[in-house]
Design a protein around this motif. Structure first.
Motif, PDB file in Angstrom:
ATOM      1  N   SER A 149       0.815  -1.211   0.000  1.00 63.73           N
ATOM      2  CA  SER A 149       0.000   0.000   0.000  1.00 63.73           C
ATOM      3  C   SER A 149       0.851   1.264   0.000  1.00 63.73           C
ATOM      4  CB  SER A 149      -0.906   0.021   1.234  1.00 63.73           C
ATOM      5  OG  SER A 149      -0.116   0.178   2.401  1.00 63.73           O
ATOM      6  N   GLY A 150       2.108   1.127   0.424  1.00 67.05           N
ATOM      7  CA  GLY A 150       2.956   2.313   0.516  1.00 67.05           C
ATOM      8  C   GLY A 150       2.616   3.186   1.719  1.00 67.05           C
ATOM      9  N   ILE A 151       1.770   2.694   2.631  1.00 69.19           N
ATOM     10  CA  ILE A 151       1.495   3.444   3.870  1.00 69.19           C
ATOM     11  C   ILE A 151       2.443   2.881   4.920  1.00 69.19           C
ATOM     12  CG2 ILE A 151      -0.277   4.156   5.517  1.00 69.19           C
ATOM     13  CD1 ILE A 151      -2.355   3.324   3.438  1.00 69.19           C
ATOM     14  N   HIS A 152       3.613   3.504   5.043  1.00 66.95           N
ATOM     15  CA  HIS A 152       4.672   2.872   5.824  1.00 66.95           C
ATOM     16  C   HIS A 152       4.549   3.078   7.322  1.00 66.95           C
ATOM     17  CE1 HIS A 152       6.641   1.659   2.187  1.00 66.95           C
ATOM     18  NE2 HIS A 152       6.511   2.891   1.712  1.00 66.95           N
ATOM     19  N   HIS A 171     -16.662   8.447   1.102  1.00 70.03           N
ATOM     20  CA  HIS A 171     -15.980   8.349  -0.185  1.00 70.03           C
ATOM     21  C   HIS A 171     -15.225   7.046  -0.393  1.00 70.03           C
ATOM     22  CE1 HIS A 171     -16.805  12.659  -0.199  1.00 70.03           C
ATOM     23  NE2 HIS A 171     -16.711  12.562  -1.503  1.00 70.03           N
ATOM     24  N   ILE A 172     -15.341   6.135   0.551  1.00 68.98           N
ATOM     25  CA  ILE A 172     -14.728   4.834   0.315  1.00 68.98           C
ATOM     26  C   ILE A 172     -15.820   3.782   0.322  1.00 68.98           C
ATOM     27  CG2 ILE A 172     -12.461   5.376   1.255  1.00 68.98           C
ATOM     28  CD1 ILE A 172     -13.240   4.113   3.832  1.00 68.98           C
ATOM     29  N   GLU A 173     -15.574   2.698  -0.394  1.00 63.72           N
ATOM     30  CA  GLU A 173     -16.578   1.659  -0.449  1.00 63.72           C
ATOM     31  C   GLU A 173     -15.983   0.359   0.082  1.00 63.72           C
ATOM     32  OE1 GLU A 173     -18.691   1.704  -4.145  1.00 63.72           O
ATOM     33  OE2 GLU A 173     -19.623  -0.230  -3.685  1.00 63.72           O
ATOM     34  N   VAL A 174     -16.339   0.035   1.309  1.00 66.42           N
ATOM     35  CA  VAL A 174     -15.855  -1.208   1.915  1.00 66.42           C
ATOM     36  C   VAL A 174     -16.770  -2.331   1.454  1.00 66.42           C
ATOM     37  CG1 VAL A 174     -15.005  -2.171   4.067  1.00 66.42           C
ATOM     38  CG2 VAL A 174     -15.597   0.231   3.952  1.00 66.42           C
ATOM     39  N   TYR A 175     -16.214  -3.417   0.958  1.00 64.21           N
ATOM     40  CA  TYR A 175     -17.049  -4.539   0.529  1.00 64.21           C
ATOM     41  C   TYR A 175     -16.265  -5.822   0.742  1.00 64.21           C
ATOM     42  CZ  TYR A 175     -14.017  -4.791  -3.511  1.00 64.21           C
ATOM     43  OH  TYR A 175     -12.909  -4.933  -4.312  1.00 64.21           O
ATOM     44  N   GLY A 176     -16.933  -6.961   0.557  1.00 63.00           N
ATOM     45  CA  GLY A 176     -16.246  -8.247   0.726  1.00 63.00           C
ATOM     46  C   GLY A 176     -15.610  -8.329   2.096  1.00 63.00           C
ATOM     47  N   ASP A 177     -14.292  -8.526   2.117  1.00 66.07           N
ATOM     48  CA  ASP A 177     -13.557  -8.546   3.384  1.00 66.07           C
ATOM     49  C   ASP A 177     -12.571  -7.395   3.443  1.00 66.07           C
ATOM     50  OD1 ASP A 177     -14.670 -10.643   4.739  1.00 66.07           O
ATOM     51  OD2 ASP A 177     -13.306 -12.145   3.931  1.00 66.07           O
ATOM     52  N   MET A 178     -12.877  -6.323   2.734  1.00 68.74           N
ATOM     53  CA  MET A 178     -11.900  -5.245   2.575  1.00 68.74           C
ATOM     54  C   MET A 178     -11.719  -4.375   3.819  1.00 68.74           C
ATOM     55  SD  MET A 178     -10.469  -5.617  -0.259  1.00 68.74           S
ATOM     56  CE  MET A 178     -10.683  -6.309  -1.908  1.00 68.74           C
ATOM     57  N   TYR A 184      -5.779   1.621   3.138  1.00 71.73           N
ATOM     58  CA  TYR A 184      -5.367   1.568   1.735  1.00 71.73           C
ATOM     59  C   TYR A 184      -6.495   2.099   0.842  1.00 71.73           C
ATOM     60  CZ  TYR A 184      -2.973  -0.566  -2.349  1.00 71.73           C
ATOM     61  OH  TYR A 184      -2.330  -0.808  -3.536  1.00 71.73           O
ATOM     62  N   LEU A 185      -7.742   1.705   1.167  1.00 67.25           N
ATOM     63  CA  LEU A 185      -8.883   2.220   0.404  1.00 67.25           C
ATOM     64  C   LEU A 185      -8.924   3.741   0.487  1.00 67.25           C
ATOM     65  CD1 LEU A 185     -11.804  -0.177   1.428  1.00 67.25           C
ATOM     66  CD2 LEU A 185     -10.627  -0.076  -0.768  1.00 67.25           C
ATOM     67  N   ALA A 186      -8.671   4.267   1.703  1.00 71.44           N
ATOM     68  CA  ALA A 186      -8.707   5.724   1.886  1.00 71.44           C
ATOM     69  C   ALA A 186      -7.601   6.375   1.068  1.00 71.44           C
ATOM     70  CB  ALA A 186      -8.555   6.069   3.364  1.00 71.44           C
ATOM     71  N   LYS A 187      -6.445   5.745   1.063  1.00 78.76           N
ATOM     72  CA  LYS A 187      -5.339   6.311   0.287  1.00 78.76           C
ATOM     73  C   LYS A 187      -5.673   6.298  -1.208  1.00 78.76           C
ATOM     74  CE  LYS A 187      -0.566   5.824  -0.973  1.00 78.76           C
ATOM     75  NZ  LYS A 187       0.578   4.945  -1.098  1.00 78.76           N
ATOM     76  N   LEU A 188      -6.257   5.195  -1.667  1.00 79.60           N
ATOM     77  CA  LEU A 188      -6.633   5.111  -3.087  1.00 79.60           C
ATOM     78  C   LEU A 188      -7.700   6.149  -3.435  1.00 79.60           C
ATOM     79  CD1 LEU A 188      -6.703   1.228  -3.604  1.00 79.60           C
ATOM     80  CD2 LEU A 188      -5.040   2.834  -4.534  1.00 79.60           C
ATOM     81  N   ALA A 189      -8.499   6.547  -2.428  1.00 82.15           N
ATOM     82  CA  ALA A 189      -9.523   7.569  -2.680  1.00 82.15           C
ATOM     83  C   ALA A 189      -8.943   8.975  -2.533  1.00 82.15           C
ATOM     84  CB  ALA A 189     -10.699   7.380  -1.729  1.00 82.15           C
ATOM     85  N   GLY A 190      -7.656   9.070  -2.246  1.00 81.44           N
ATOM     86  CA  GLY A 190      -7.001  10.386  -2.208  1.00 81.44           C
ATOM     87  C   GLY A 190      -6.900  11.012  -0.833  1.00 81.44           C
ATOM     88  N   PHE A 191      -7.128  10.253   0.223  1.00 79.04           N
ATOM     89  CA  PHE A 191      -6.954  10.791   1.576  1.00 79.04           C
ATOM     90  C   PHE A 191      -5.593  10.337   2.094  1.00 79.04           C
ATOM     91  CE2 PHE A 191     -11.532  10.371   0.936  1.00 79.04           C
ATOM     92  CZ  PHE A 191     -11.931  11.679   1.189  1.00 79.04           C
TER      93      PHE A 191
END
Ligand code: UDP
Ligand code: MG
Length: 324
Positions: A149-152, A171-178, A184-191
């Motif tokens: 994820s690069g979130i060190h 602004h994030i969409e948690v699904y499955g087992d995410m 990481y989802l937050a980072k991908l959404a630009g936070f």
């Protein structure tokens, strides 16, 4: 509508014994503050008396308790997703229902969002009260998640206790087992302002853990999915096309070499064998076929991406001169 200061989102599955204690503890902590808060229970299809307990808690504390219940058990991520979409707080804090996370952490976490300006703060159970069969794989899991994820700066991606700026959960969409990878989802959404706070952890007092060792296998698969969709989700051809072309080229060149070698021996008057007698011929063939397949997977991926309703779904922070 963010009309509360704080939403506490609690996903739960068969945690009836813990709920009254948890509610009392959260209430004790929050009545001391002047915050407008709500406690949002999401019952993930429990088959014990959890929902009855929640009903009586809501009857006793109607100003603060809100709840939803699933008809069947979907999992922690769907429960969090539902809690996030219901939440009305400017800050949202999630915690597990099993009393392993301490409500005493709520106010310090709240301050890290409102005062220090973090988008997301993840708890870090530095001292864990879980069996080693869980803590050791967890270390490995977190090391991988950090790299990919690069979130060190995070040690504990999957900590149930997390705080978010309200905007983030919308602004994030948690699904499955995410739920394991929300940072990481937050980072991908630009936070990007993601922090960590060491939190107290306790052994489970009631009930049993709801996750087995399969969490690690699935965890790695999910990480691979996130990495792939984050990087190539909107342009799959860049992944498959490159791999496919390289593979095909390699196969083609080695097939050509096998053929050329035969021709050379033939014209030079040496003894020679049929190309089909050489194992390299078959290897080249396999490479060319796989290369073509990968390339086609890229095309199919592009067709899927092109038809996705989300293909032009971007996170726009703000605009200028673009009022209605
Ligand atoms: N949970 C849930 N749905 C599930 C499994 C778990 O809502 O299908 C909830 C569970 O009730 C708890 C939290 O998720 O509040 C964390 O689960 P657990 O304590 O079993 O996980 P562990 O602490 O062992 O990692
Ligand atoms: Mg637990």
């Amino acid at each position: 509508m963010a009309d509360k200061d704080l939403s506490i989102v609690i996903p739960l599955f068969n945690e009836a014994e813990s709920l009254p204690e948890l509610h009392a503890w959260i209430t004790r902590v929050l009545t001391q503050s002047a915050l407008q808060y709500e406690i949002l229970f999401v019952d993930d299809g429990s088959d014990d008396s959890s929902w009855n307990v929640i009903e009586s808690l809501a009857a006793a504390d109607p100003d603060h308790v809100r709840a939803a219940s699933f008809r069947r058990n979907y999992g922690k991520s769907p429960a969090l997703y539902t809690g996030f979409s219901m939440a009305r707080g400017k800050v949202v804090i999630t915690m597990d229902a099993d009393l392993q996370d301490s409500p005493d952490e709520i106010l310090p976490l709240y301050r890290m969002i409102t005062v220090d300006g973090y988008d997301l703060v993840s708890g870090y159970k530095q001292k864990r009260y879980d069996p080693p069969s869980k803590t050791i794989p967890t270390k490995l899991f977190n090391a991988t998640a950090r790299r990919v994820s690069g979130i060190h700066n995070l040690h504990d991606f999957n900590c149930g206790l997390k705080a978010y700026r309200g905007e983030v959960v919308k602004h994030i969409e948690v699904y499955g087992d995410m739920h394991r990878y929300i940072p990481y989802l937050a980072k991908l959404a630009g936070f990007h302002k993601i922090g960590e706070k060491v939190v107290h952890h306790q052994a489970r007092k009631y009930g049993t853990t709801k996750f087995g060792l399969d969490r690690f296998v699935n965890g790695y698969l999910d990480l691979a999915t996130l990495w792939f969709t984050g990087k190539f989700g909107k342009k799959p051809m860049h992944f498959f096309g490159l791999l496919g072309s390289l593979m095909f080229l390699l196969g083609f060149l080695s097939a050509a070499a096998v053929g050329a070698l035969k021709l050379y021996h033939m014209y030079a008057g040496h003894t020679y064998t049929l190309v089909t007698d050489s194992p390299y011929f078959y290897l080249s063939l396999v490479m060319m076929i796989l290369g073509t397949q990968l390339f086609l997977a890229g095309f199919v991926g592009e067709l899927v991406a092109r038809n996705s309703a989300k293909r032009n779904d971007y996170e726009i922070r703000s605009t200028i001169g673009n009022d209605e």
